[in-house]
Design a protein around this motif. Structure first.
Motif, short mmCIF file in Angstrom:
data_model
loop_
_atom_site.label_atom_id
_atom_site.label_comp_id
_atom_site.label_asym_id
_atom_site.label_seq_id
_atom_site.Cartn_x
_atom_site.Cartn_y
_atom_site.Cartn_z
N ASP A 104 12.39 -71.39 50.56
CA ASP A 104 10.99 -71.21 50.10
C ASP A 104 11.27 -71.30 48.57
O ASP A 104 10.48 -70.40 47.57
CB ASP A 104 10.70 -70.02 49.96
N GLY A 105 13.19 -71.03 48.03
CA GLY A 105 12.69 -71.35 47.08
C GLY A 105 13.52 -70.10 46.09
O GLY A 105 13.50 -69.58 46.56
N ALA A 106 13.10 -70.05 44.69
CA ALA A 106 13.06 -68.43 43.74
C ALA A 106 12.08 -68.20 44.07
O ALA A 106 11.23 -68.16 45.40
CB ALA A 106 12.38 -69.35 42.99
N GLY A 107 12.49 -66.27 43.76
CA GLY A 107 11.46 -65.28 44.75
C GLY A 107 12.04 -64.07 44.49
O GLY A 107 11.47 -63.44 45.81
N ASP A 108 13.08 -63.44 44.40
CA ASP A 108 14.29 -62.40 45.35
C ASP A 108 13.85 -61.61 44.70
O ASP A 108 13.41 -60.94 45.83
CB ASP A 108 15.51 -63.15 44.68
N HIS A 109 13.45 -61.21 43.82
CA HIS A 109 12.69 -59.82 43.52
C HIS A 109 11.66 -59.40 44.75
O HIS A 109 11.38 -58.86 44.77
CB HIS A 109 12.01 -59.81 42.47
N ALA A 110 10.44 -59.92 44.65
CA ALA A 110 9.44 -60.56 45.42
C ALA A 110 9.73 -60.07 47.15
O ALA A 110 9.07 -59.39 48.15
CB ALA A 110 8.40 -61.02 45.57
N ARG A 111 10.74 -61.38 47.08
CA ARG A 111 10.93 -61.18 48.90
C ARG A 111 11.74 -59.50 48.75
O ARG A 111 11.76 -59.08 49.93
CB ARG A 111 11.67 -62.21 49.16
N ALA A 112 12.83 -58.92 47.91
CA ALA A 112 13.18 -58.01 48.91
C ALA A 112 12.30 -56.83 48.44
O ALA A 112 12.67 -56.71 49.48
CB ALA A 112 14.28 -57.84 47.38
N ASN A 113 11.80 -57.13 47.52
CA ASN A 113 10.24 -55.82 47.27
C ASN A 113 10.06 -55.66 48.59
O ASN A 113 9.47 -54.53 49.58
CB ASN A 113 9.64 -56.02 46.58
N SER A 114 9.22 -56.40 49.35
CA SER A 114 8.08 -56.95 50.45
C SER A 114 8.98 -56.75 52.01
O SER A 114 8.43 -56.01 52.79
CB SER A 114 7.11 -58.40 50.13
N CYS A 115 10.30 -56.91 51.10
CA CYS A 115 10.80 -57.17 52.84
C CYS A 115 11.95 -56.30 53.43
O CYS A 115 12.05 -56.08 54.25
CB CYS A 115 12.08 -58.37 52.78
N PHE A 116 11.81 -55.23 52.32
CA PHE A 116 12.50 -54.06 52.33
C PHE A 116 12.21 -53.13 53.85
O PHE A 116 13.69 -52.92 54.50
CB PHE A 116 12.32 -53.06 51.19
N LEU A 117 10.98 -52.57 53.59
CA LEU A 117 10.89 -52.25 55.00
C LEU A 117 10.16 -52.30 56.29
O LEU A 117 9.56 -51.76 56.61
CB LEU A 117 9.50 -50.95 54.66
N THR A 118 9.81 -54.23 55.71
CA THR A 118 9.43 -54.75 57.25
C THR A 118 10.27 -55.47 58.14
O THR A 118 9.91 -56.22 59.00
CB THR A 118 8.22 -55.78 56.29
N GLY A 119 11.12 -56.00 57.13
CA GLY A 119 12.33 -57.00 57.68
C GLY A 119 11.81 -58.29 58.21
O GLY A 119 11.97 -59.28 59.01
N VAL A 120 10.72 -58.68 57.42
CA VAL A 120 9.85 -60.34 57.53
C VAL A 120 10.12 -60.54 56.42
O VAL A 120 9.82 -60.10 54.97
CB VAL A 120 8.41 -60.14 57.91
N HIS A 121 10.30 -62.28 56.42
CA HIS A 121 10.59 -63.37 55.56
C HIS A 121 8.64 -63.16 54.98
O HIS A 121 7.44 -63.69 55.84
CB HIS A 121 10.94 -64.40 55.67
N PRO A 122 8.41 -62.49 53.88
CA PRO A 122 6.52 -63.07 53.60
C PRO A 122 6.22 -64.90 53.20
O PRO A 122 7.00 -65.23 53.12
CB PRO A 122 6.87 -62.24 52.19
N ARG A 123 4.99 -64.37 53.75
CA ARG A 123 4.92 -65.87 53.56
C ARG A 123 4.43 -66.04 51.56
O ARG A 123 3.70 -65.52 50.84
CB ARG A 123 3.53 -66.31 53.62
N LYS A 124 4.86 -67.13 51.53
CA LYS A 124 5.24 -67.82 49.89
C LYS A 124 3.86 -68.17 49.18
O LYS A 124 3.28 -69.67 49.07
CB LYS A 124 5.78 -68.83 49.67
N THR A 125 3.12 -67.53 48.84
CA THR A 125 1.84 -67.83 48.07
C THR A 125 1.25 -66.97 46.71
O THR A 125 1.26 -65.69 47.08
CB THR A 125 0.38 -67.96 49.32
#
Length: 456
Positions: A104-125
């Motif tokens: 999904d390319g760049a966006g590590d901060h958004a993924r880190a925040n949303s993944c921290f308690l879910t363990g799920v890769h967020p849909r890039k949108t």
């Protein structure tokens, strides 16, 4: 053990009430019978689960302690934890693989925040079709939240956070600005205003017309919450023994100090509002000074835990990618800018300063909990507190060998005071499954979990 001359016994969920106020009480000796019954329950009785997030990774060289096991040496960043070291474990080797790009390319901060308690890769949108997963705290809240006045509390040390639009490389702001997710599409926005947290903890939300009218009257008169329960408190104290009276007095004094601090900040901001507006946007943060804001929020968290108002809490100290400067410790550059240090020793040193500041505040919070007696131990003894980030080195945006602390005794189910080294790429969600199990929460899987950890 002396209880009272009248040998009264109170349920753990006992309140003082007044005009528009429901004030929970701390643990008292005369509640011991009910606590003993709770301790015999299948879930082990009263335990809390708290998740705290620190942004932009760490200077891992200053974070990682020397040695493993119970003879480890605190690093320079973790040195403020020395007074509570026996209640803190440093966990190394954990990873959040789902925070990586995975195409999904760049966006590590958004993924880190949303993944921290879910363990799920967020849909890039960047639109409204967000999707991630249910967070660990909400898995717990949905099963055991009914046991407390508030199922969970979500907090932050930021006044407000964008929930719409794009924030990080094509990812919706909702990903970067929320830790807690009720379901894959519904975040639980954190509250950054200490006044709102205080009201949520200690003011009634009942639909009783008399209570609603009483709250309105109290606020119109600007009365203290403690003033309106004073009569009930006075009558209540007559039935308590010496130890319980002293403990209740300490609790009410601490509550008063927190309430006064919040009121002082409100008055200060009202005074500032009447002055000519500066030629710049109003800085974020309530109170005005960030260290004061953090302290008040940690005080409120401790009160919520002491009164058993909730057993599930999240604290996003700052959102991922935060570029807040820290001039009060001599760091005038933005945090995120510094995290891309390019191995510059000066920038890395400043990142270490920021990291240490945050750990000092965590140490303050843990110290408060350790000083709160509860049954035969303390509130910290009966808590499980995860402190960490989904990014290790901010310069490389690494999502493995994460900086993670596990604090508290978990009601006797944890073995704190150690540096534990796990196998590389061990899912962080394995830790959450283990903690949920100790909370009496049934969960076979969470995000990318592969099983429970045995060495915590």
């Amino acid at each position: 053990m002396h209880i009272t001359n009248r040998s009264i016994y109170l349920p753990r969920r006992t309140f003082l009430r007044g005009l528009g106020v429901t004030l929970a009480l701390p643990f008292l000796e005369c509640m011991l019978p009910s606590v003993m019954k709770a301790a015999a329950a299948p879930n082990g009785g009263l335990r809390r689960l708290v998740f705290m997030y620190l942004p932009n990774g760490m200077d891992m060289g200053s974070w990682t302690p020397k040695g493993v096991g119970d003879r480890f040496e605190l690093s320079s960043t973790l040195a403020p934890l020395a007074p509570v070291q026996k209640q803190v474990s440093v966990l190394s080797g954990l990873a959040h693989v789902q925070a990586r790009a995975l195409g999904d390319g760049a966006g590590d901060h958004a993924r880190a925040n949303s993944c921290f308690l879910t363990g799920v890769h967020p849909r890039k949108t960047a639109g409204a079709d967000i999707a991630v997963g249910v967070s660990a705290d909400q898995v717990a809240a949905m099963q055991i939240g009914k046991n407390t006045r508030l199922p969970s509390i979500e907090m932050s040390c930021e006044k407000s956070l964008r929930q719409a639009g794009a924030c990080d490389s094509g990812y919706a702001c909702a990903y970067q600005n929320n830790l807690s997710w009720r379901n894959e599409n519904q975040p639980m926005p954190p509250i950054g205003d200490p006044r709102l947290i205080f009201e949520r903890l200690f003011s009634t939300e009942d639909q009783d017309p008399d209570l609603i009218a009483g709250r309105a009257l109290r606020e119109s008169c600007r009365s203290s919450i403690l003033d309106v329960v004073a009569e009930d408190a006075k009558a209540f104290q007559k039935n308590l023994g010496t130890t319980d009276r002293h403990k209740l007095d300490e609790y009410l004094t601490g509550l008063r100090e927190t309430e006064v601090a919040i009121q002082q900040q409100a008055r200060f901001q009202a005074q500032q509002a009447s002055k000519p507006k500066p030629a710049m946007e109003k800085p974020e943060g309530i109170p005005t000074e960030f260290p004061d804001h953090v302290k008040i929020m940690y005080d409120l968290m401790a009160l919520a835990m002491q009164t058993d108002s909730t057993r599930i809490m999240t604290m996003m100290v700052q959102h991922e990618g935060s570029n807040r400067p820290y001039p009060f410790i001599g760091v005038n550059e933005g945090h995120h800018d510094l995290s891309h240090h390019g191995n510059n020793p000066e920038k890395m040193g400043k990142i270490a300063q920021i990291n240490k500041f945050h750990i000092e505040q965590v140490a303050y919070f843990l110290g408060k909990l350790q000083g709160m007696k509860e049954g035969y131990g303390t509130v910290l003894d009966n808590s499980m507190i995860v402190v960490g980030s989904a990014i290790a080195d901010g310069n490389a945006h690494q999502h493995h060998d994460l900086p993670v602390l596990l604090c508290g005794g978990g009601g006797g189910t944890l073995k704190p005071g150690r540096h534990v080294q796990f196998e590389k790429e061990t899912p962080m969600t394995n830790l959450y499954l283990s903690l949920l199990d100790r909370m009496g929460v049934k969960a076979d899987k969470l995000g990318d979990s592969t099983g429970k950890l045995e060495k915590i």
